[in-house]
Design an enzyme around this catalytic site. Structure first.
Site, short mmCIF file in Angstrom:
data_model
loop_
_atom_site.label_atom_id
_atom_site.label_comp_id
_atom_site.label_asym_id
_atom_site.label_seq_id
_atom_site.Cartn_x
_atom_site.Cartn_y
_atom_site.Cartn_z
N GLY A 250 3.57 3.18 13.66
CA GLY A 250 4.40 1.99 13.87
C GLY A 250 4.08 1.33 15.21
N CYS B 116 13.54 10.56 6.91
CA CYS B 116 13.52 10.04 8.28
C CYS B 116 14.90 10.15 8.93
CB CYS B 116 13.02 8.61 8.31
SG CYS B 116 13.81 7.59 7.08
N LYS C 189 0.84 -1.20 0.00
CA LYS C 189 0.00 0.00 0.00
C LYS C 189 0.88 1.25 0.00
CE LYS C 189 -1.73 2.74 3.05
NZ LYS C 189 -1.76 4.07 2.39
N GLU D 254 10.25 15.22 15.56
CA GLU D 254 10.58 15.16 14.14
C GLU D 254 9.73 16.19 13.40
OE1 GLU D 254 9.40 11.55 12.00
OE2 GLU D 254 11.40 11.52 11.09
N GLU E 70 10.41 0.79 10.21
CA GLU E 70 11.40 1.85 9.98
C GLU E 70 10.66 3.15 10.24
OE1 GLU E 70 13.01 4.71 8.78
OE2 GLU E 70 13.14 4.02 6.69
P1 NDP Z 1 2.01 7.73 8.58
O1 NDP Z 1 2.83 6.90 9.50
O2 NDP Z 1 0.60 8.01 8.94
O3 NDP Z 1 2.00 7.09 7.12
C1 NDP Z 1 2.83 6.06 6.64
C2 NDP Z 1 2.00 5.02 5.87
O4 NDP Z 1 1.15 4.30 6.78
C3 NDP Z 1 1.05 5.63 4.84
O5 NDP Z 1 0.93 4.75 3.75
C4 NDP Z 1 -0.24 5.71 5.63
O6 NDP Z 1 -1.38 5.86 4.83
C5 NDP Z 1 -0.22 4.40 6.38
N1 NDP Z 1 -1.05 4.34 7.58
C6 NDP Z 1 -1.62 5.36 8.28
N2 NDP Z 1 -2.29 4.86 9.35
C7 NDP Z 1 -2.14 3.51 9.32
C8 NDP Z 1 -2.58 2.44 10.17
N3 NDP Z 1 -3.30 2.66 11.27
N4 NDP Z 1 -2.22 1.17 9.86
C9 NDP Z 1 -1.47 0.92 8.77
N5 NDP Z 1 -1.03 1.89 7.93
C10 NDP Z 1 -1.35 3.17 8.20
O7 NDP Z 1 2.79 9.08 8.34
P2 NDP Z 1 2.15 10.47 7.83
O8 NDP Z 1 2.14 10.46 6.37
O9 NDP Z 1 0.87 10.76 8.51
O10 NDP Z 1 3.24 11.49 8.37
C11 NDP Z 1 3.18 11.91 9.73
C12 NDP Z 1 4.56 12.12 10.26
O11 NDP Z 1 5.26 10.90 10.28
C13 NDP Z 1 5.43 13.04 9.44
O12 NDP Z 1 5.22 14.37 9.74
C14 NDP Z 1 6.80 12.56 9.81
O13 NDP Z 1 7.20 13.18 10.99
C15 NDP Z 1 6.62 11.10 10.04
N6 NDP Z 1 7.01 10.28 8.87
C16 NDP Z 1 8.13 9.55 8.95
C17 NDP Z 1 8.54 8.82 7.87
C18 NDP Z 1 9.75 8.02 7.90
O14 NDP Z 1 10.25 7.65 6.86
N7 NDP Z 1 10.25 7.69 9.05
C19 NDP Z 1 7.81 8.83 6.60
C20 NDP Z 1 6.59 9.58 6.64
C21 NDP Z 1 6.24 10.27 7.74
P3 NDP Z 1 -1.79 7.37 4.45
O15 NDP Z 1 -0.74 7.86 3.53
O16 NDP Z 1 -3.07 7.27 3.80
O17 NDP Z 1 -1.85 8.12 5.75
#
Ligand code: NDP
Length: 488
Positions: A248, A299, A191, A396, A265
């Site tokens: 996570g 990240c 996804k 972050e 991660e």
């Molecule tokens: P999320 O953790 O919400 O999104 C990561 C992925 O998980 C997306 O595909 C998201 O879908 C999906 N997701 C959301 N909720 C669930 C759930 N309950 N169960 C399974 N999958 C889920 O990150 P955000 O995009 O909301 O970003 C928020 C913050 O997270 C950022 O501001 C940043 O600080 C951090 N972040 C860190 C990353 C990293 O690489 N470490 C990457 C991205 C964000 P959808 O896109 O539809 O929400």
């Protein structure tokens, strides 16, 4: 004297975006059984790019069933046969690299210079690298060693991998997830993030082009609920997630007590430590690359600059001079250094944390930087006078915002660097090898870069300590997350 650059826009004619997309299940494009559809937009212009299906629980179930069925034949193929498909995918990615780079920049907002020169070469390299492992898994050195000293471990794939990825490196995160899973003989349901589905959907086309057997890779687009349905599905044997620590943690809770394997991660708040003997011009480039690359949506971004007090003034002057030369604007312009923020929600988060930095007493600075009228933009920003207790030093921000702290001794640098719930990466800048090793060995971070930052290679493992997650991606270590062993 500063020269103005003439516009050098990359043409978007090379991409062919359909008005709407279904889901990629069992090698076919299928309509979602639910009725939710949403537009994915170009964050630089707010223009709608395409309509995307949001997969329902029933769609996720179909995808997992397809992956389960495909697992029987895919896992039984000799490794060298699986490798052929993965090599083919890698070559097609190289052939279509320009198109994929433009598509990534349109959907994500990152500068074409980065999608073209960093993301796409790494995506192809990742598939090439893991294709090479597919027929050598027995020699990867995992599992218990038999008493006779021979390599007797028989690595087996786990089954169906449910993979959820974020929006900051959409195609690269897909590659990090799919390449090792397929090489090890697993099948996949992936996804992508709701704001950046287009390159994953283009990848589905590439799977067809490569004649990958149906069901080996399935792509279900959607939001958090689709991700939650995927990781909870009983037909999934392994979950791989990259994203926020909060989600996570939720996934880890939901999977506790099940037989599913999990790798996470998550976020980071990396320290970039500059000692007084460092080559300052190089350090400045490394600081810029560390936090302003990909708008700071990284990240492992070097979001906390720890600079030795004796050189802090000189370094900050040089850094500010350099930041004044960064060009922010159209991501498709080949001269652009800083593109758009990926979404309105992320922009709001960056603004909120930056306002908190000011109200907690840190000093905010940005170079003169006109922002486009439409789209989501944030100027490169530096906070000085930051204390450990400030939110901008602990949370972050995931944007182009650098927090600067100072230290006097190496021990203080290490203590401050480790004073975070995260532990994904760090950077150390010094000309002295002994100081480099002394510092690196004390940092609680999965990756420590010395005199460089944000360097990636598919052969090198990547992953975190503490709240940055567990498990490693990349390298030989990355195979471990997708294999089980028994003695032959
Ligand atoms: P999320 O953790 O919400 O999104 C990561 C992925 O998980 C997306 O595909 C998201 O879908 C999906 N997701 C959301 N909720 C669930 C759930 N309950 N169960 C399974 N999958 C889920 O990150 P955000 O995009 O909301 O970003 C928020 C913050 O997270 C950022 O501001 C940043 O600080 C951090 N972040 C860190 C990353 C990293 O690489 N470490 C990457 C991205 C964000 P959808 O896109 O539809 O929400």
């Amino acid at each position: 004297m500063m020269f103005e650059y003439a516009p050098a826009p990359e043409s978007r004619d090379i991409v062919d975006i359909r008005p709407s997309y279904g889901l990629f299940i069992n090698g076919e494009w299928v309509e979602s059984q639910g009725d939710e559809r949403h537009k994915t937009i170009n964050p630089a212009t707010e223009e709608a790019l395409a309509e995307i299906s949001w997969a329902s629980e029933a769609d996720v179930d179909r995808a997992v069933q397809a992956a389960r069925k495909a697992f029987t034949t895919w896992s039984a193929l000799p490794g060298a046969e699986r490798a052929k498909y993965i090599f083919r995918i890698a070559r097609i990615i190289q052939e279509r690299a320009r198109e994929l780079a433009v598509l990534e920049s349109l959907d994500n907002g990152k500068p074409i210079r980065e999608s073209r020169d960093v993301d796409l070469p790494l995506v192809a390299a990742h598939f090439f690298y893991y294709a090479g492992w597919a027929d050598k898994l027995a020699y990867a050195g995992f599992g218990p060693r038999p008493a006779n000293g021979q390599s007797g471990a028989d690595p087996r794939p786990l089954g169906v991998a449910g993979q959820v990825i974020p929006w900051n490196f959409p195609l690269l995160m897909l590659a990090w997830k799919i390449a090792p899973a397929l090489a090890c003989g697993n099948t996949v349901v992936l996804k992508p993030a709701e704001t950046t589905p287009l390159t994953a959907l283009a990848f589905a086309e590439i799977c067809r082009q490569a004649d990958l057997p149906p069901g080996v890779v399935n792509i279900v687009t959607g939001a958090g609920a689709t991700g939650a349905a995927l990781v909870a599905h009983p037909g999934v044997d392994k979950v791989a997630f990259t994203g926020s620590t909060e989600v996570g943690r939720q996934i880890a809770r939901n999977l506790a007590g099940t037989r599913k394997k999990l790798t996470l991660e998550l976020g980071g708040k990396a320290a970039n430590i500059v000692f007084e003997d460092a080559a300052l011009d190089q350090a400045v480039e490394g600081i810029v690359n560390g936090i302003f690359f990909n708008q700071g949506h990284v990240c492992c971004a070097g979001s906390r600059l720890l600079v030795q007090e004796s050189i802090a003034g000189e370094l900050l002057d040089a850094l500010k001079r350099r930041l004044a030369t960064l060009r922010l604007g159209d991501p498709l312009d080949k001269n652009t250094d800083i593109g758009a923020i990926n979404s309105a929600a992320q922009l709001a988060k960056i603004r909120e944390l930056s306002a908190a930095g000011e109200s907690e007493g840190a000093e905010r600075w940005s170079p003169p930087c006109p922002l486009p009228d439409r789209g989501f933009w944030f100027p490169p920003t530096v906070f000085t006078g930051v204390a450990q207790s400030h939110r901008i030093a602990r949370e972050e921000i995931f944007g182009p915002v650098l927090s600067v702290l100072t230290f006097r001794t190496p021990a203080e640098a290490v203590e401050k660097a480790n004073n975070t719930p995260y532990g994904l990466s760090a950077g150390v800048w010094t000309e002295k090898g002994s100081l480099m090793l002394w510092t690196a060995s004390r940092l609680r971070a999965g990756v420590v870069w010395s005199n460089t930052f944000n360097r990636f290679d598919p052969a090198s493992p990547f992953g975190g300590y503490k709240e940055s997650g567990y498990g490693r991606e990349g390298g030989r270590h990355g195979l471990a997350a997708y294999l089980d062993w028994k003695l032959a």
